[in-house]
Write a protein that holds these residues in place. Sequence first.
Motif, PDB file in Angstrom:
ATOM      1  N   PHE A  87       0.835  -1.192   0.000  1.00 11.46           N
ATOM      2  CA  PHE A  87       0.000   0.000   0.000  1.00 11.46           C
ATOM      3  C   PHE A  87       0.875   1.249   0.000  1.00 11.46           C
ATOM      4  CE2 PHE A  87      -2.976   3.019   1.995  1.00 11.46           C
ATOM      5  CZ  PHE A  87      -4.030   2.859   1.109  1.00 11.46           C
ATOM      6  N   GLY A  88       1.917   1.204   0.819  1.00  6.71           N
ATOM      7  CA  GLY A  88       2.838   2.344   0.874  1.00  6.71           C
ATOM      8  C   GLY A  88       3.497   2.590  -0.473  1.00  6.71           C
ATOM      9  N   ILE A  89       3.967   1.492  -1.092  1.00  5.13           N
ATOM     10  CA  ILE A  89       4.662   1.637  -2.370  1.00  5.13           C
ATOM     11  C   ILE A  89       3.692   2.148  -3.438  1.00  5.13           C
ATOM     12  CG2 ILE A  89       5.780   0.323  -4.197  1.00  5.13           C
ATOM     13  CD1 ILE A  89       6.923  -1.427  -1.922  1.00  5.13           C
ATOM     14  N   LEU A  90       2.474   1.614  -3.404  1.00  3.84           N
ATOM     15  CA  LEU A  90       1.456   2.025  -4.367  1.00  3.84           C
ATOM     16  C   LEU A  90       1.213   3.533  -4.244  1.00  3.84           C
ATOM     17  CD1 LEU A  90      -0.127   0.185  -6.322  1.00  3.84           C
ATOM     18  CD2 LEU A  90      -2.097   0.579  -4.844  1.00  3.84           C
ATOM     19  N   THR A  91       1.075   3.996  -3.014  1.00  3.10           N
ATOM     20  CA  THR A  91       0.840   5.423  -2.799  1.00  3.10           C
ATOM     21  C   THR A  91       2.004   6.239  -3.344  1.00  3.10           C
ATOM     22  OG1 THR A  91       0.153   4.594  -0.674  1.00  3.10           O
ATOM     23  CG2 THR A  91      -0.164   6.923  -1.055  1.00  3.10           C
ATOM     24  N   PHE A  92       3.179   5.713  -3.117  1.00  2.00           N
ATOM     25  CA  PHE A  92       4.371   6.399  -3.601  1.00  2.00           C
ATOM     26  C   PHE A  92       4.341   6.546  -5.123  1.00  2.00           C
ATOM     27  CE2 PHE A  92       8.740   5.901  -5.214  1.00  2.00           C
ATOM     28  CZ  PHE A  92       9.304   7.049  -4.688  1.00  2.00           C
ATOM     29  N   PHE A  93       4.021   5.421  -5.818  1.00  2.55           N
ATOM     30  CA  PHE A  93       4.000   5.475  -7.281  1.00  2.55           C
ATOM     31  C   PHE A  93       2.878   6.364  -7.788  1.00  2.55           C
ATOM     32  CE2 PHE A  93       6.630   1.563  -7.261  1.00  2.55           C
ATOM     33  CZ  PHE A  93       7.674   2.112  -7.976  1.00  2.55           C
ATOM     34  N   GLU A  94       1.768   6.316  -7.103  1.00  2.00           N
ATOM     35  CA  GLU A  94       0.663   7.186  -7.482  1.00  2.00           C
ATOM     36  C   GLU A  94       1.104   8.638  -7.434  1.00  2.00           C
ATOM     37  OE1 GLU A  94      -2.938   6.706  -5.170  1.00  2.00           O
ATOM     38  OE2 GLU A  94      -3.092   4.735  -6.113  1.00  2.00           O
ATOM     39  N   GLY A  95       1.726   8.959  -6.323  1.00  2.00           N
ATOM     40  CA  GLY A  95       2.185  10.339  -6.160  1.00  2.00           C
ATOM     41  C   GLY A  95       3.156  10.723  -7.262  1.00  2.00           C
ATOM     42  N   GLU A  96       4.076   9.806  -7.546  1.00  2.00           N
ATOM     43  CA  GLU A  96       5.067  10.095  -8.575  1.00  2.00           C
ATOM     44  C   GLU A  96       4.401  10.294  -9.927  1.00  2.00           C
ATOM     45  OE1 GLU A  96       8.740  10.228  -8.507  1.00  2.00           O
ATOM     46  OE2 GLU A  96       8.047  10.793  -6.508  1.00  2.00           O
ATOM     47  N   SER A  97       3.462   9.373 -10.240  1.00  2.00           N
ATOM     48  CA  SER A  97       2.855   9.467 -11.560  1.00  2.00           C
ATOM     49  C   SER A  97       2.023  10.730 -11.672  1.00  2.00           C
ATOM     50  CB  SER A  97       2.008   8.231 -11.847  1.00  2.00           C
ATOM     51  OG  SER A  97       1.070   8.074 -10.823  1.00  2.00           O
ATOM     52  N   ILE A  98       1.338  11.084 -10.602  1.00  2.00           N
ATOM     53  CA  ILE A  98       0.546  12.313 -10.651  1.00  2.00           C
ATOM     54  C   ILE A  98       1.469  13.515 -10.809  1.00  2.00           C
ATOM     55  CG2 ILE A  98      -0.898  13.817  -9.232  1.00  2.00           C
ATOM     56  CD1 ILE A  98      -2.266  11.250  -8.278  1.00  2.00           C
ATOM     57  N   LYS A  99       2.660  13.388 -10.186  1.00  2.00           N
ATOM     58  CA  LYS A  99       3.619  14.471 -10.316  1.00  2.00           C
ATOM     59  C   LYS A  99       3.968  14.687 -11.793  1.00  2.00           C
ATOM     60  CE  LYS A  99       8.087  14.274  -9.131  1.00  2.00           C
ATOM     61  NZ  LYS A  99       9.123  13.753  -8.248  1.00  2.00           N
ATOM     62  N   TYR A 100       4.146  13.560 -12.528  1.00  2.00           N
ATOM     63  CA  TYR A 100       4.506  13.715 -13.926  1.00  2.00           C
ATOM     64  C   TYR A 100       3.337  14.172 -14.769  1.00  2.00           C
ATOM     65  CZ  TYR A 100       9.082  11.950 -13.042  1.00  2.00           C
ATOM     66  OH  TYR A 100      10.353  11.827 -12.578  1.00  2.00           O
ATOM     67  N   LEU A 101       2.134  13.779 -14.361  1.00  2.00           N
ATOM     68  CA  LEU A 101       0.969  14.238 -15.125  1.00  2.00           C
ATOM     69  C   LEU A 101       0.832  15.748 -15.040  1.00  2.00           C
ATOM     70  CD1 LEU A 101      -1.840  11.626 -14.448  1.00  2.00           C
ATOM     71  CD2 LEU A 101      -0.668  12.136 -16.586  1.00  2.00           C
TER      72      LEU A 101
END
Lengths: 501, 720
Positions: B677-691
């Motif tokens: 869950f932690g890693i997923l949140t991390f990737f979500e944040g990263e991907s949203i950052k790039y969006l």
Amino acid sequence: MSNFPWLTTIVLLPVFAGCVIPFFPNKGNNLIRWYTLGVCLLEFLLITYVFCYYFKFDDPIIQLKEDYNWIDFLDFHWRLGIDGLSIGLILLTGFITTLATLAAWPVTRNPRLFYFLMLAMYSGQVGLFASQDILLFFFMWELELIPVYLLLCIWGGKRRLYATTKFILYTAGGSIFILMGALTMGFYGSNQLTLDFQNLSNKSYPLELEIILYLGFFIAYAVKLPIFPLHTWLPDTHGEAHYSTCMLLAGILLKMGGYGLIRINMELLPHAHSIFAPWIVAVGAIQIVYAALISFSQRNLKRRIAYSSISHMGFVLIGIGSMTDVGLNGAILQMVSHGLIGAALFFLAGITYDRTRTLFLDQMGGTAIYMPKIFTMFSSFSMASLALPGMSGFVAEFLVFLGIVVSNKYSFNFKILVTIIEAIGIILTPIYLLSMLRQMFYGYKFSKFTTFSNSNMDAGPREIFILVCLIFPIIGIGLYPNSVLSLWNSKVSFILSKFIV
Amino acid sequence: MEFIYQFVWIVPFFPFIASILIGVNLLFFPKSTKSLREIWAIFSILLLSIAMIFSFNILWQQINDNIIYRYLWSWIFDNKIDFKIGFLIDPLTSIMLVLITTVGVLVMIYSDSYMSYDQGYVRFFAYLSLFTASMLGLVLSPNLIQIYIFWELVGMCSYLLIGFWFTRPSAANACQKAFVTNRIGDFGLLLGILGFYWITGSFEFEILFKRFNDLVINHEVNLYFANFCALLLFLGPIAKSAQFPLHIWLPDAMEGPTPISALIHAATMVAAGIFLVARLFPLFQLLPFVMTIISWVGAITAFLGATIALAQTDLKKGLAYSTMSQLGYMMLALGIGSYQAGLFHLITHAYSKALLFLGSGSVIHSVESIVGYSPNKCQNMAFMGGLRKYMPITGITFLLGTFSLCGIPPFACFWSKDEIITDSWLYSSTLGSISLVTAGLTAFYMFRIYFLTFEGDLRVNLNKVAFTYPVSIWGELNLNKKNSNKNKFVLNKYDIFFETDQNENQTDNLSFFSDIKKLKYPKESDNKMLFPLLVLTLPTLFIGFLGAPFPEGQIGSDLLSQWLYPVFKSAEEITSGNWLEFGLNAINSLSVVFSGIFIAFILYGPFSLFPQNLEKNIEFSLEKNLNSFFSFIYNWSYFRGYIDVYYNIVFVKGTRLLAQSLSFFDEWIIDGFVNGFGILTFFEGESIKYLEGGRISFYLFGLIFGMIILLFIGFFGAMF
């Protein structure tokens, strides 16, 4: 003198005393250490004095009540009061925190902040056990997280950042449910916000709402206690924390969950509790065996003890779920007893680490020759932890066993099943504790320790003093359990009288 | 004169005080305590002697007035529950008190000399006193809670004493094994206690028996459940008294110092299981099914112990299996309802076995300076032989003990064992024949031990190896064994295991190395060790007459059953009819015993038919000469019936595997969810950052694209 706000004094003394620390001259740690120790001791003596002279033990109602308006708009009151349930845990808090301060003697890194945080935690914990207002309860619950967070992330081990993040996310995530539950309960049924425990206990809710509330609170306490699927923060946190912090974590912090479960879930939501009690008992029984088995396969000393804590908390759950006098008495006693034993074991693990510089059991071995006193003490506390008669753990576990057996609530088969699973825990406990002892102390190894054999590796007087202080109440309770059981006996009967319809 | 009963608390309290004082002093002032060690030893002996005098007084009082005396204090109480602790004195208790204190005092005197070179001398006395105190508390218990409390405490003392030499890896393993095995018994005991509390609502013996009796008579109790609880309760005695499925800890417990083997693992603690069954006899008696189980467990244990004892090369382990076998006899006696015979055997066996163990300790003590301090050298009978010449008193007392244990007439165990055999014949012929065969086996292995140890020639000197470097020698011996016998690979493993162990002893032995070359022959032990041996021969000779039937020939007319009578009113006694019949039965069992001795004499005796340079040669030639069946039996016996191996595979490895798989589950599934869950949140944040690149055209594209999709969905949604 009886109108004197004793409880407010007790709650606020440590944190205010802690605020003075930054103004101390920067001349080494000794002054700060002695000052903190003095404050802790004074606080502990004050608690004992107040309880001795102003508390009637056979009275189940809330005593030493204080009520000050804090934030009018929210009807947020500074409401304090104690009864038999909280008194044992407040005494435990005072005792363990004082010893933990003494245990933290070797901490040299940024001692001002460290000791301030210890004192702040002291206030938070005493405040939690003494609060009679559900919002104040939440406030204290959150307040006490901050010192733990900082203590962990500044003075922790190598993986401390991972452990702290996990800890804070878990516990903060859990405590959201307390806030939601508290506000729901406060707003339900009337236009005015009622947050007082006593008024809340007179309210009745529709069953569905009660169940939802119950589950919400339960999640928060399940994180804290911890209860089976939500326990994984605990080994990480305990594995990384400095041993004085570990003493506080194992000794007091875990008991907040059990306390909340009794104080709010049992007292305020009795209908839902009688529905969920069997589940609690079942989870408790599973937890005992599950955590004991995992503990057996841990290579890290601190993680092994941490899992043993989880396993012992299973008894608290069963006691709470048994809905009998004996069982609930046993559950509270188990909290107190584990507070003492767990703190001692973590302290011992810490001082052993100071000497061997390793926490991995397979790298130790044969250390008994160099540190006979630590060996003796480690053996004694392991025996206490595996519920050897004559020590407090045995009485607590025995009462819990008896509680489930005499309970009228459950069916014959359920009782047999639960009792047998619980008793399997009794077999598993010595397996992991004794194999821990064997790997650490027994045997003989030509290792790096041999080079130290000339220098004095054994426990010093300060460490021995802490351990002796801890073993006295353990044996005392074990020999004559009524000395502490009488503190909360009447309260327990009072709580359970609600369930008799 | 009930006066004395009020002071019965002194009996367990005095040794307890001794142990606490020694323990506290040892912890805080180790140096000064160790320098005053003699004083502490005398102190604990003195306090235990006072307790012994009290116990004798109480026994005398009991013989005279036969009053059951109870004294209770409230322990845990509130308005609903009331648990008590206190004392119960009846004939059974008083006999046990005398037994424990006498053997305890003798063992303490003995240990003063035996442990005199040990670093843990003072600690040893602290443990010893603590053990005696807990054991005395156990026999004085008036209810099941107190029984459980002291039951665990004696278990803990046994753990501490087995692991006394904690630097030995084998001792470390043995003490853990003993504690865990005993905990399995405690598991059953606790559940049984709780079960009977559920049924009857009391822990007190008297109330419990009465209520349970009423319930059974009125058929108000679920008999299946009662049987189940009784069997669980019986699991406690099975573990503590080393009965069949849980006997594995007892032979390993011989890692402890020999005085401990005599006191705890032969005379007292292992008898606690028998004591408990005897104490709860009125309860078990109401459940015939459980009684059958008890008798069969006893019979199997007696037979198994005797067969495994046949081929042990370790002196103490041989005696340990013999203890197990004799405990099986007692359990058998209790199971077939002859209460008196079981207790009688408990008493006679305790004295005889204490004598034998102290004798073996004396042997080990004098041999270990010659062959080395590793337990599988100084206890190995392959290196002994002919010791009677060098240590006559030990030899003769040991022989007397052997006579007694084999059941040769006027000696103690004869009377009790004969009674058990006779009673079991009367009960069922299967059990009778098992007990008779076991008696023969007992005679065989006891005399095998005696002949190998005390008769013939000293084999240490025949063996032309100089014992200067024990470690390397063991390496050579291993090679020999490998060549001669491939079956003994397990033994070799053990030997290699001990090489590490040897290192620590070496440092202790350094001072003795110079002596070793001179001391080619063992010497008789000193007087402090011989005194207990000589004292113990007295009960070994005479205590049997307590239970010997009077010549007049009434049923159950002997001194012991007269004393025990108040405990045991309701049971139907199966006792041998009269003197004549008794004699006839005795001839029957004696013939078996003598044939056992005869075989032992042929195989191992001083003028045997086989060459006997080393024991392994004897065994080797035996294996060649006899057929495969016997060699199978020999191997079976040598490897302890393979039971330990299977337990190791099934339970130890099984638990470990389960623990590891659960730990994997905890780490990767439960914690995996959290971390995932932690890693997923991390990737979500990263991907949203790039969006969120900050380009308005990209946002507009997203907006319009989204609107089109929404329109489509709405459109199709409306259509269908």
